[in-house]
Design a protein around this motif. Structure first.
Motif, PDB file in Angstrom:
ATOM      1  N   SER A 100       0.829  -1.204   0.000  1.00 32.17           N
ATOM      2  CA  SER A 100       0.000   0.000   0.000  1.00 32.17           C
ATOM      3  C   SER A 100       0.862   1.251   0.000  1.00 32.17           C
ATOM      4  O   SER A 100       0.546   2.221  -0.676  1.00 32.17           O
ATOM      5  N   ARG A 129       2.238   1.741  -3.523  1.00 27.99           N
ATOM      6  CA  ARG A 129       1.215   2.287  -4.423  1.00 27.99           C
ATOM      7  C   ARG A 129       0.953   3.757  -4.115  1.00 27.99           C
ATOM      8  O   ARG A 129       0.764   4.557  -5.026  1.00 27.99           O
ATOM      9  N   ARG A 130       0.945   4.106  -2.824  1.00 24.56           N
ATOM     10  CA  ARG A 130       0.715   5.497  -2.428  1.00 24.56           C
ATOM     11  C   ARG A 130       1.825   6.390  -2.977  1.00 24.56           C
ATOM     12  O   ARG A 130       1.568   7.466  -3.523  1.00 24.56           O
ATOM     13  N   ASP A 178       3.768   5.752  -5.597  1.00 26.41           N
ATOM     14  CA  ASP A 178       3.616   5.813  -7.056  1.00 26.41           C
ATOM     15  C   ASP A 178       2.598   6.865  -7.445  1.00 26.41           C
ATOM     16  O   ASP A 178       2.822   7.663  -8.358  1.00 26.41           O
ATOM     17  N   LEU A 179       1.464   6.860  -6.754  1.00 35.38           N
ATOM     18  CA  LEU A 179       0.411   7.833  -7.062  1.00 35.38           C
ATOM     19  C   LEU A 179       0.851   9.258  -6.742  1.00 35.38           C
ATOM     20  O   LEU A 179       0.616  10.185  -7.512  1.00 35.38           O
ATOM     21  N   GLU A 180       1.510   9.426  -5.593  1.00 37.42           N
ATOM     22  CA  GLU A 180       1.920  10.764  -5.162  1.00 37.42           C
ATOM     23  C   GLU A 180       2.892  11.411  -6.139  1.00 37.42           C
ATOM     24  O   GLU A 180       2.813  12.596  -6.425  1.00 37.42           O
ATOM     25  N   TYR A 181       3.817  10.624  -6.673  1.00 38.71           N
ATOM     26  CA  TYR A 181       4.839  11.169  -7.563  1.00 38.71           C
ATOM     27  C   TYR A 181       4.574  10.886  -9.040  1.00 38.71           C
ATOM     28  O   TYR A 181       5.402  11.180  -9.898  1.00 38.71           O
ATOM     29  N   GLY A 182       3.404  10.299  -9.359  1.00 38.54           N
ATOM     30  CA  GLY A 182       3.058  10.030 -10.748  1.00 38.54           C
ATOM     31  C   GLY A 182       3.946   8.993 -11.396  1.00 38.54           C
ATOM     32  O   GLY A 182       4.251   9.077 -12.581  1.00 38.54           O
ATOM     33  N   GLU A 184       5.088   5.069 -12.613  1.00 35.21           N
ATOM     34  CA  GLU A 184       4.547   3.792 -13.070  1.00 35.21           C
ATOM     35  C   GLU A 184       4.915   2.743 -12.030  1.00 35.21           C
ATOM     36  O   GLU A 184       6.008   2.780 -11.474  1.00 35.21           O
ATOM     37  N   PRO A 185       4.021   1.788 -11.746  1.00 33.77           N
ATOM     38  CA  PRO A 185       4.385   0.746 -10.784  1.00 33.77           C
ATOM     39  C   PRO A 185       5.501  -0.131 -11.335  1.00 33.77           C
ATOM     40  O   PRO A 185       5.581  -0.364 -12.537  1.00 33.77           O
ATOM     41  N   SER A 239      -8.623  -3.058 -15.896  1.00 31.91           N
ATOM     42  CA  SER A 239      -9.572  -2.026 -16.335  1.00 31.91           C
ATOM     43  C   SER A 239     -10.643  -2.574 -17.258  1.00 31.91           C
ATOM     44  O   SER A 239     -11.430  -1.820 -17.812  1.00 31.91           O
TER      45      SER A 239
END
Length: 107
Positions: free
Chosen positions: A18, A21-22, A24-28, A30-31, A70
């Motif tokens: 988690s 993933r957080r 990755d999202l915060e800094y834009g 790619e996983p 998706s």
């Protein structure tokens, strides 16, 4: 080696994932996916699979990452061999299981 402090539990693998993933999202970002880990090991991200496809231009086969999380989708990705654009078409059922994967010339 650092010892855990008494009464404090080390973070669970889910908590670490988690956090990743957080970030990755915060800094834009790619996983990062480690292909050496399988879904059985809990290492692969949900919906990410690897499939061998054949380029409709050069005829060479290569392995590519497919994300079914998706649902059904169409997208363009360059051939890893000849760099020409390939249109990928994914058909995914309601449970997220890949039913069909096809490749077409994109131009």
């Amino acid at each position: 080696m650092k010892r855990p402090t008494p009464g404090k539990q080390p973070p669970k693998p889910d908590a670490i994932l988690s956090d990743a993933r957080r970030i990755d999202l915060e800094y834009g970002l790619e996983p990062v996916i480690d292909p050496s880990l399988s879904a059985d090991d809990g290492g692969a991200l949900e919906g990410v699979q690897y499939h061998v496809v054949q380029c409709p231009y050069c005829g060479e086969s290569f392995e590519t990452q497919v994300d079914t999380s998706s649902g059904s989708a169409r997208y363009v990705e360059d051939c890893q061999i000849c760099c020409r654009p390939i249109e990928f078409s994914l058909e995914v059922d309601h449970a997220g299981v890949l039913q069909a994967l096809s490749t077409l010339r994109s131009d």
